[in-house]
Design a protein around this motif. Sequence first.
Motif, PDB file in Angstrom:
ATOM      1  N   TYR A  43       0.803  -1.221   0.000  1.00  0.00           N
ATOM      2  CA  TYR A  43       0.000   0.000   0.000  1.00  0.00           C
ATOM      3  C   TYR A  43       0.837   1.272   0.000  1.00  0.00           C
ATOM      4  N   TRP A  44       2.166   1.134   0.024  1.00  0.00           N
ATOM      5  CA  TRP A  44       2.998   2.324   0.059  1.00  0.00           C
ATOM      6  C   TRP A  44       3.023   3.000  -1.299  1.00  0.00           C
ATOM      7  N   THR A  45       2.911   4.315  -1.284  1.00  0.00           N
ATOM      8  CA  THR A  45       3.071   5.126  -2.482  1.00  0.00           C
ATOM      9  C   THR A  45       3.572   6.509  -2.060  1.00  0.00           C
ATOM     10  N   SER A  46       4.236   7.157  -2.957  1.00  0.00           N
ATOM     11  CA  SER A  46       4.738   8.500  -2.669  1.00  0.00           C
ATOM     12  C   SER A  46       3.735   9.582  -3.073  1.00  0.00           C
ATOM     13  N   ALA A  47       2.534   9.176  -3.460  1.00  0.00           N
ATOM     14  CA  ALA A  47       1.538  10.124  -3.968  1.00  0.00           C
ATOM     15  C   ALA A  47       1.211  11.221  -2.953  1.00  0.00           C
ATOM     16  N   GLY A  48       1.015  10.873  -1.699  1.00  0.00           N
ATOM     17  CA  GLY A  48       0.676  11.872  -0.691  1.00  0.00           C
ATOM     18  C   GLY A  48       1.781  12.895  -0.497  1.00  0.00           C
ATOM     19  N   TYR A  49       3.024  12.412  -0.432  1.00  0.00           N
ATOM     20  CA  TYR A  49       4.169  13.311  -0.275  1.00  0.00           C
ATOM     21  C   TYR A  49       4.287  14.239  -1.479  1.00  0.00           C
ATOM     22  N   LEU A  50       4.173  13.681  -2.678  1.00  0.00           N
ATOM     23  CA  LEU A  50       4.321  14.484  -3.894  1.00  0.00           C
ATOM     24  C   LEU A  50       3.183  15.490  -4.042  1.00  0.00           C
ATOM     25  N   ALA A  51       1.978  15.073  -3.693  1.00  0.00           N
ATOM     26  CA  ALA A  51       0.819  15.967  -3.846  1.00  0.00           C
ATOM     27  C   ALA A  51       0.871  17.131  -2.866  1.00  0.00           C
ATOM     28  N   GLN A  52       1.525  16.961  -1.723  1.00  0.00           N
ATOM     29  CA  GLN A  52       1.579  18.021  -0.715  1.00  0.00           C
ATOM     30  C   GLN A  52       2.841  18.873  -0.791  1.00  0.00           C
ATOM     31  N   SER A  53       3.731  18.574  -1.693  1.00  0.00           N
ATOM     32  CA  SER A  53       4.983  19.340  -1.773  1.00  0.00           C
ATOM     33  C   SER A  53       4.691  20.766  -2.244  1.00  0.00           C
ATOM     34  N   ILE A  60       6.392  20.233 -10.365  1.00  0.00           N
ATOM     35  CA  ILE A  60       6.799  18.972 -10.995  1.00  0.00           C
ATOM     36  C   ILE A  60       6.270  17.796 -10.187  1.00  0.00           C
ATOM     37  N   PHE A  61       6.382  17.875  -8.859  1.00  0.00           N
ATOM     38  CA  PHE A  61       5.912  16.782  -8.006  1.00  0.00           C
ATOM     39  C   PHE A  61       4.398  16.618  -8.101  1.00  0.00           C
ATOM     40  N   HIS A  62       3.661  17.704  -8.218  1.00  0.00           N
ATOM     41  CA  HIS A  62       2.207  17.616  -8.382  1.00  0.00           C
ATOM     42  C   HIS A  62       1.866  16.927  -9.696  1.00  0.00           C
ATOM     43  N   ASP A  63       2.607  17.247 -10.754  1.00  0.00           N
ATOM     44  CA  ASP A  63       2.377  16.594 -12.048  1.00  0.00           C
ATOM     45  C   ASP A  63       2.667  15.101 -11.971  1.00  0.00           C
ATOM     46  N   ILE A  64       3.716  14.733 -11.265  1.00  0.00           N
ATOM     47  CA  ILE A  64       4.050  13.313 -11.105  1.00  0.00           C
ATOM     48  C   ILE A  64       2.948  12.605 -10.330  1.00  0.00           C
ATOM     49  N   ALA A  65       2.461  13.223  -9.259  1.00  0.00           N
ATOM     50  CA  ALA A  65       1.402  12.611  -8.453  1.00  0.00           C
ATOM     51  C   ALA A  65       0.115  12.446  -9.249  1.00  0.00           C
ATOM     52  N   ALA A  66      -0.119  13.322 -10.205  1.00  0.00           N
ATOM     53  CA  ALA A  66      -1.340  13.260 -11.006  1.00  0.00           C
ATOM     54  C   ALA A  66      -1.256  12.233 -12.131  1.00  0.00           C
ATOM     55  N   PRO A  68      -0.566   8.480 -13.169  1.00  0.00           N
ATOM     56  CA  PRO A  68      -0.375   7.141 -12.596  1.00  0.00           C
ATOM     57  C   PRO A  68       0.888   6.426 -13.096  1.00  0.00           C
ATOM     58  N   SER A  69       1.224   6.595 -14.366  1.00  0.00           N
ATOM     59  CA  SER A  69       2.408   5.906 -14.881  1.00  0.00           C
ATOM     60  C   SER A  69       3.694   6.504 -14.314  1.00  0.00           C
ATOM     61  N   MET A  70       3.753   7.825 -14.216  1.00  0.00           N
ATOM     62  CA  MET A  70       4.932   8.461 -13.630  1.00  0.00           C
ATOM     63  C   MET A  70       5.039   8.143 -12.137  1.00  0.00           C
ATOM     64  N   LEU A  71       3.914   8.100 -11.449  1.00  0.00           N
ATOM     65  CA  LEU A  71       3.914   7.787 -10.028  1.00  0.00           C
ATOM     66  C   LEU A  71       4.427   6.361  -9.794  1.00  0.00           C
ATOM     67  N   THR A  72       4.020   5.433 -10.620  1.00  0.00           N
ATOM     68  CA  THR A  72       4.505   4.054 -10.510  1.00  0.00           C
ATOM     69  C   THR A  72       6.007   3.998 -10.719  1.00  0.00           C
ATOM     70  N   PHE A  73       6.499   4.717 -11.721  1.00  0.00           N
ATOM     71  CA  PHE A  73       7.942   4.746 -11.973  1.00  0.00           C
ATOM     72  C   PHE A  73       8.700   5.347 -10.800  1.00  0.00           C
ATOM     73  N   VAL A  74       8.221   6.466 -10.259  1.00  0.00           N
ATOM     74  CA  VAL A  74       8.895   7.134  -9.143  1.00  0.00           C
ATOM     75  C   VAL A  74       8.891   6.239  -7.902  1.00  0.00           C
ATOM     76  N   ASP A  75       7.773   5.570  -7.636  1.00  0.00           N
ATOM     77  CA  ASP A  75       7.714   4.664  -6.491  1.00  0.00           C
ATOM     78  C   ASP A  75       8.720   3.524  -6.648  1.00  0.00           C
ATOM     79  N   TYR A  76       8.769   2.937  -7.835  1.00  0.00           N
ATOM     80  CA  TYR A  76       9.700   1.839  -8.115  1.00  0.00           C
ATOM     81  C   TYR A  76      11.148   2.332  -7.990  1.00  0.00           C
ATOM     82  N   PHE A  77      11.441   3.459  -8.592  1.00  0.00           N
ATOM     83  CA  PHE A  77      12.796   4.013  -8.553  1.00  0.00           C
ATOM     84  C   PHE A  77      13.215   4.339  -7.125  1.00  0.00           C
TER      85      PHE A  77
END
Length: 108
Positions: A43-53, A60-66, A68-77
Amino acid sequence: MTSNATTESLFSATALKAVAFVLRVFIGWHFLYEGLAKLFNPYWTSAGYLAQSQWWFGGIFHDIAASPSMLTFVDYFNTWALILIGIGLMAGLFTRIAAIGAIAVSYT
């Protein structure tokens, strides 16, 4: 007098190396632990952190959080970067690269 000064400087150099070693291993363990915690938590994702930056990279972080494909890549990386940095620091392999990576992951 000279041999005493040499002995003291050798001891302090040895003590400094020992402290640096222990510190490097503990910091490496922390990075490895955080990476493994993220890897094994489905259940871990960086979406909350990125959306609140809000600062420099907030847009840029808001765009990544919005995205899904970029968010998956950032979480994996992020997960695998933490794991590899931790292993590198703990094993003493590629420590300069691992240290630079740790700085980059910590500040972004």
